[in-house]
Write a protein that holds these residues in place. Structure first.
Motif: not given
Length: 218
Positions: A31, A35, A61, A64
């Motif tokens: 990450l 992506n 995040l 994600l």
């Protein structure tokens, strides 16, 4: 490649089990440079248990993309909270028709195990999933039931005569997933392309069931 997409069960984790700490670290590292999308047949509670709650605090995040029920739902994390981007749900009539077809197919094909753990048919809103040994079956039992997919191919063939116009794919260790026609992981990645703006040509997909009839094949 600017996005790497993964299947979940059998690829990032054992069937319905949380990702292991070293896998969480590996995803966090990925990450930091790309992506990441995870697309699988499980519903959001399963995704939260297996992935979202298991990543290191350092994981970015915002990169994600979590796609339950074969991509018919999309979740993203904004301001440390997971949000639904979209969810494509079956009608009540469609659900009842699919569940009845499952019951008839299992009776006709004779695949009734001696022991089950939990419900065998689960309504996930946008997907109906059959788990041969039940939703809570131990991993070891699941791995031994249909390792070559032969049993599920018989059930899949029967279901296709009962449910024309629907997508019927094998996934996980003992599962068959039913979604609307044209809905598969290829469909999910096209939905992700539209939501993220990332072209398909910049995506790479990794899964354990990339063979004809497997739910990663599309």
């Amino acid at each position: 490649i600017t996005l790497v997409a993964f299947d979940l069960d059998g690829t990032l984790a054992e069937s319905k089990q949380p990702i292991k700490p070293d896998m969480g670290e590996a995803l966090s590292n990925l990450l930091s440079v790309s992506n990441v999308a995870i697309i699988s047949g499980g519903d959001w509670p399963q995704f939260h248990k297996q992935v979202a709650s298991r990543l290191p605090l350092s994981a970015d995040l915002s990169r994600l993309w979590l796609m339950p029920t074969t991509g018919t739902k999309l979740y993203t994390c904004r301001n440390n909270a997971w949000q639904v981007v979209y969810a494509e749900l079956f009608s009540e009539q469609e659900r009842a028709h699919i569940i009845k077809a499952f019951e008839l197919s299992l009776s006709a094909t004779g695949f009734t195990p001696q022991q089950t753990w939990g419900e065998r048919i689960e309504d996930r809103g946008s997907q109906i999933t059959f788990s041969a040994l039940g939703q809570q079956a131990p991993v070891r039992e699941k791995e031994h039931w249909d390792p070559d997919f032969a049993k599920r191919k018989v059930i899949q063939t029967d279901l296709r005569t009962r449910l024309p116009g629907l997508s019927i794919n094998m996934g996980g260790a003992t599962s068959i997933d039913i979604t609307r026609e044209g809905v598969d992981k290829g469909y999910g990645l096209k939905k992700l392309r539209d939501a993220s703006g990332i072209p398909l040509e910049q995506m790479m997909f990794i899964g354990d069931a990339i063979f004809p009839g497997g739910n990663d094949y599309p």
